[in-house]
Design a protein around this motif. Sequence first.
Motif, PDB file in Angstrom:
ATOM      1  N   PRO A  29     -28.615 -28.057  56.753  1.00 49.05           N
ATOM      2  CA  PRO A  29     -28.966 -27.611  55.399  1.00 49.05           C
ATOM      3  C   PRO A  29     -28.566 -26.176  55.070  1.00 49.05           C
ATOM      4  O   PRO A  29     -28.351 -25.849  53.906  1.00 49.05           O
ATOM      5  CB  PRO A  29     -30.494 -27.769  55.370  1.00 49.05           C
ATOM      6  N   HIS A  30     -28.466 -25.315  56.062  1.00 52.40           N
ATOM      7  CA  HIS A  30     -28.226 -23.894  55.787  1.00 52.40           C
ATOM      8  C   HIS A  30     -26.725 -23.595  55.808  1.00 52.40           C
ATOM      9  O   HIS A  30     -26.196 -22.979  56.734  1.00 52.40           O
ATOM     10  CB  HIS A  30     -28.975 -23.030  56.796  1.00 52.40           C
ATOM     11  N   VAL A  31     -26.044 -24.067  54.762  1.00 50.77           N
ATOM     12  CA  VAL A  31     -24.615 -23.817  54.608  1.00 50.77           C
ATOM     13  C   VAL A  31     -24.414 -22.921  53.393  1.00 50.77           C
ATOM     14  O   VAL A  31     -24.872 -23.238  52.297  1.00 50.77           O
ATOM     15  CB  VAL A  31     -23.835 -25.138  54.425  1.00 50.77           C
ATOM     16  N   ASP A  32     -23.757 -21.800  53.581  1.00 49.22           N
ATOM     17  CA  ASP A  32     -23.564 -20.825  52.503  1.00 49.22           C
ATOM     18  C   ASP A  32     -22.071 -20.636  52.273  1.00 49.22           C
ATOM     19  O   ASP A  32     -21.381 -20.010  53.077  1.00 49.22           O
ATOM     20  CB  ASP A  32     -24.232 -19.499  52.872  1.00 49.22           C
ATOM     21  N   LEU A  33     -21.578 -21.198  51.172  1.00 49.95           N
ATOM     22  CA  LEU A  33     -20.167 -21.081  50.830  1.00 49.95           C
ATOM     23  C   LEU A  33     -20.024 -20.375  49.485  1.00 49.95           C
ATOM     24  O   LEU A  33     -20.905 -20.479  48.626  1.00 49.95           O
ATOM     25  CB  LEU A  33     -19.516 -22.471  50.739  1.00 49.95           C
ATOM     26  N   GLY A  38     -16.756 -21.175  39.824  1.00 50.40           N
ATOM     27  CA  GLY A  38     -18.068 -20.942  39.240  1.00 50.40           C
ATOM     28  C   GLY A  38     -19.092 -22.009  39.546  1.00 50.40           C
ATOM     29  O   GLY A  38     -20.205 -21.969  39.019  1.00 50.40           O
ATOM     30  N   LYS A  39     -18.759 -22.966  40.407  1.00 52.74           N
ATOM     31  CA  LYS A  39     -19.674 -24.060  40.729  1.00 52.74           C
ATOM     32  C   LYS A  39     -19.888 -24.126  42.236  1.00 52.74           C
ATOM     33  O   LYS A  39     -19.140 -23.542  43.016  1.00 52.74           O
ATOM     34  CB  LYS A  39     -19.110 -25.403  40.230  1.00 52.74           C
ATOM     35  N   PHE A  40     -20.917 -24.868  42.637  1.00 51.57           N
ATOM     36  CA  PHE A  40     -21.158 -25.069  44.058  1.00 51.57           C
ATOM     37  C   PHE A  40     -19.994 -25.844  44.669  1.00 51.57           C
ATOM     38  O   PHE A  40     -19.534 -26.847  44.115  1.00 51.57           O
ATOM     39  CB  PHE A  40     -22.466 -25.835  44.281  1.00 51.57           C
ATOM     40  N   ASP A  41     -19.538 -25.384  45.807  1.00 49.51           N
ATOM     41  CA  ASP A  41     -18.395 -26.014  46.470  1.00 49.51           C
ATOM     42  C   ASP A  41     -18.886 -27.189  47.316  1.00 49.51           C
ATOM     43  O   ASP A  41     -18.993 -27.097  48.543  1.00 49.51           O
ATOM     44  CB  ASP A  41     -17.664 -24.986  47.331  1.00 49.51           C
ATOM     45  N   VAL A  42     -19.176 -28.301  46.643  1.00 51.52           N
ATOM     46  CA  VAL A  42     -19.714 -29.470  47.344  1.00 51.52           C
ATOM     47  C   VAL A  42     -18.688 -30.046  48.315  1.00 51.52           C
ATOM     48  O   VAL A  42     -19.000 -30.353  49.469  1.00 51.52           O
ATOM     49  CB  VAL A  42     -20.159 -30.556  46.340  1.00 51.52           C
ATOM     50  N   SER A  43     -17.446 -30.181  47.857  1.00 49.81           N
ATOM     51  CA  SER A  43     -16.419 -30.755  48.730  1.00 49.81           C
ATOM     52  C   SER A  43     -16.143 -29.855  49.925  1.00 49.81           C
ATOM     53  O   SER A  43     -15.835 -30.337  51.020  1.00 49.81           O
ATOM     54  CB  SER A  43     -15.127 -30.999  47.942  1.00 49.81           C
ATOM     55  N   GLY A  44     -16.269 -28.534  49.726  1.00 50.40           N
ATOM     56  CA  GLY A  44     -16.084 -27.623  50.846  1.00 50.40           C
ATOM     57  C   GLY A  44     -17.199 -27.749  51.867  1.00 50.40           C
ATOM     58  O   GLY A  44     -16.981 -27.587  53.070  1.00 50.40           O
ATOM     59  N   ALA A  45     -18.412 -28.050  51.391  1.00 49.42           N
ATOM     60  CA  ALA A  45     -19.555 -28.196  52.294  1.00 49.42           C
ATOM     61  C   ALA A  45     -19.521 -29.538  53.026  1.00 49.42           C
ATOM     62  O   ALA A  45     -19.749 -29.610  54.231  1.00 49.42           O
ATOM     63  CB  ALA A  45     -20.859 -28.055  51.522  1.00 49.42           C
ATOM     64  N   PRO A  90     -15.544 -50.987  37.415  1.00 52.95           N
ATOM     65  CA  PRO A  90     -15.126 -49.700  36.845  1.00 52.95           C
ATOM     66  C   PRO A  90     -16.349 -48.845  36.511  1.00 52.95           C
ATOM     67  O   PRO A  90     -17.240 -49.285  35.785  1.00 52.95           O
ATOM     68  CB  PRO A  90     -14.355 -50.110  35.586  1.00 52.95           C
ATOM     69  N   SER A  91     -16.398 -47.635  37.060  1.00 55.78           N
ATOM     70  CA  SER A  91     -17.609 -46.819  36.954  1.00 55.78           C
ATOM     71  C   SER A  91     -17.267 -45.362  36.698  1.00 55.78           C
ATOM     72  O   SER A  91     -16.220 -44.863  37.116  1.00 55.78           O
ATOM     73  CB  SER A  91     -18.439 -46.917  38.244  1.00 55.78           C
ATOM     74  N   ALA A  92     -18.180 -44.696  36.000  1.00 60.61           N
ATOM     75  CA  ALA A  92     -18.099 -43.249  35.800  1.00 60.61           C
ATOM     76  C   ALA A  92     -19.412 -42.645  36.278  1.00 60.61           C
ATOM     77  O   ALA A  92     -20.491 -43.135  35.936  1.00 60.61           O
ATOM     78  CB  ALA A  92     -17.868 -42.914  34.333  1.00 60.61           C
ATOM     79  N   VAL A  93     -19.325 -41.596  37.081  1.00 65.14           N
ATOM     80  CA  VAL A  93     -20.511 -40.957  37.643  1.00 65.14           C
ATOM     81  C   VAL A  93     -20.424 -39.460  37.381  1.00 65.14           C
ATOM     82  O   VAL A  93     -19.397 -38.831  37.626  1.00 65.14           O
ATOM     83  CB  VAL A  93     -20.629 -41.210  39.162  1.00 65.14           C
ATOM     84  N   GLY A  94     -21.499 -38.900  36.873  1.00 66.29           N
ATOM     85  CA  GLY A  94     -21.582 -37.458  36.671  1.00 66.29           C
ATOM     86  C   GLY A  94     -22.882 -36.937  37.242  1.00 66.29           C
ATOM     87  O   GLY A  94     -23.946 -37.512  36.996  1.00 66.29           O
ATOM     88  N   LEU A  95     -22.818 -35.873  38.026  1.00 64.21           N
ATOM     89  CA  LEU A  95     -24.006 -35.312  38.664  1.00 64.21           C
ATOM     90  C   LEU A  95     -24.061 -33.811  38.429  1.00 64.21           C
ATOM     91  O   LEU A  95     -23.025 -33.149  38.322  1.00 64.21           O
ATOM     92  CB  LEU A  95     -23.992 -35.586  40.174  1.00 64.21           C
ATOM     93  N   GLY A  96     -25.276 -33.288  38.357  1.00 66.27           N
ATOM     94  CA  GLY A  96     -25.443 -31.857  38.179  1.00 66.27           C
ATOM     95  C   GLY A  96     -26.724 -31.374  38.822  1.00 66.27           C
ATOM     96  O   GLY A  96     -27.711 -32.106  38.886  1.00 66.27           O
ATOM     97  N   VAL A  97     -26.703 -30.145  39.323  1.00 70.59           N
ATOM     98  CA  VAL A  97     -27.902 -29.552  39.912  1.00 70.59           C
ATOM     99  C   VAL A  97     -27.896 -28.059  39.613  1.00 70.59           C
ATOM    100  O   VAL A  97     -26.850 -27.410  39.642  1.00 70.59           O
ATOM    101  CB  VAL A  97     -27.970 -29.799  41.434  1.00 70.59           C
ATOM    102  N   SER A  98     -29.071 -27.538  39.293  1.00 71.62           N
ATOM    103  CA  SER A  98     -29.225 -26.114  39.002  1.00 71.62           C
ATOM    104  C   SER A  98     -30.250 -25.532  39.964  1.00 71.62           C
ATOM    105  O   SER A  98     -31.314 -26.119  40.182  1.00 71.62           O
ATOM    106  CB  SER A  98     -29.688 -25.913  37.551  1.00 71.62           C
ATOM    107  N   LEU A  99     -29.918 -24.384  40.553  1.00 72.57           N
ATOM    108  CA  LEU A  99     -30.808 -23.737  41.510  1.00 72.57           C
ATOM    109  C   LEU A  99     -31.419 -22.483  40.900  1.00 72.57           C
ATOM    110  O   LEU A  99     -30.803 -21.809  40.078  1.00 72.57           O
ATOM    111  CB  LEU A  99     -30.053 -23.363  42.786  1.00 72.57           C
ATOM    112  N   ASP A 100     -32.648 -22.174  41.328  1.00 70.60           N
ATOM    113  CA  ASP A 100     -33.270 -20.936  40.885  1.00 70.60           C
ATOM    114  C   ASP A 100     -32.881 -19.806  41.832  1.00 70.60           C
ATOM    115  O   ASP A 100     -32.087 -19.989  42.759  1.00 70.60           O
ATOM    116  CB  ASP A 100     -34.792 -21.090  40.783  1.00 70.60           C
ATOM    117  N   THR A 101     -33.441 -18.633  41.612  1.00 70.36           N
ATOM    118  CA  THR A 101     -33.003 -17.445  42.351  1.00 70.36           C
ATOM    119  C   THR A 101     -33.299 -17.515  43.845  1.00 70.36           C
ATOM    120  O   THR A 101     -32.608 -16.884  44.647  1.00 70.36           O
ATOM    121  CB  THR A 101     -33.673 -16.193  41.769  1.00 70.36           C
ATOM    122  N   ASP A 102     -34.316 -18.280  44.248  1.00 65.45           N
ATOM    123  CA  ASP A 102     -34.640 -18.360  45.674  1.00 65.45           C
ATOM    124  C   ASP A 102     -34.005 -19.571  46.347  1.00 65.45           C
ATOM    125  O   ASP A 102     -34.324 -19.888  47.494  1.00 65.45           O
ATOM    126  CB  ASP A 102     -36.158 -18.376  45.886  1.00 65.45           C
ATOM    127  N   GLY A 103     -33.096 -20.246  45.647  1.00 64.41           N
ATOM    128  CA  GLY A 103     -32.379 -21.366  46.242  1.00 64.41           C
ATOM    129  C   GLY A 103     -33.022 -22.715  46.042  1.00 64.41           C
ATOM    130  O   GLY A 103     -32.479 -23.731  46.483  1.00 64.41           O
TER     131      GLY A 103
END
Length: 237
Positions: A29-33, A38-45, A90-103
């Motif tokens: 869980p503790h991965v910091d990239l 401007g977005k979380f690097d999900v594919s990098g993680a 045939p499918s379309a998927v969209g996901l989003g997540v927002s984090l607060d200041t403490d993660g």
Amino acid sequence: LRFEGDGPLEKIIVEAESNGMVRGYVKVPHVDLPLKNGKFDVSGALGDSGLLTVVKDLRLKEPYTGMVELYTGEIGEDLAFYLTESEQIPSAVGLGVSLDTDGGVSAAGGFLIQSFPPYQKETVDGLIDQIQEISSITEMISEGKTPEQLLDILFSGIPFDILEERPLAFQCSCSKERVEKALIALGREEIEAMISRQKETTVTCEFCRESYQLTREELEQLVEHMLPSSGEKGALH
């Protein structure tokens, strides 16, 4: 859902029930990239090489299992790829997540849109164009958009009916009884080794981090109720 990639996150496990109960965890869980565009690097993680495994309990003799290689390492894109390629929907998927200041997660959500025959090609093409033009799902969720408002945006100009509403919530199904069953599945020798090593054994749920303690006496009771292993004479009562 089980995502296994070659990135530092290594693995993501998610379980969802039809009643809206959802639980999940990541192996590391503790991965910091750094941010990517401007977005979380999900594919990098997660990584862009690996497997996505989908297991469905359809109330048959055996669960249905499907598997594909990771497409991009982005969760939404990989799910859409699986549904289109493996289940031929045939499918379309969209996901989003927002984090607060403490993660911590302050908001999360998304959409899954699938086309089933018979359908009008013009409607599907119009919906595809609309999805491609919408702003970030994360931004809309962070702004407090409700599921109904997201539908209005996604289906702009396309009539739709809401057939059902169901609340979603994180809820773990772990229990001491399930822990005992998991220990029994390890086998007699493993439990006896635990008994010989320590007075008390602690098992922690990977999903909710709840810890369960089993005393030496409780482990001995588990062994007493197990069938004798192969080659062992006599029987336990």
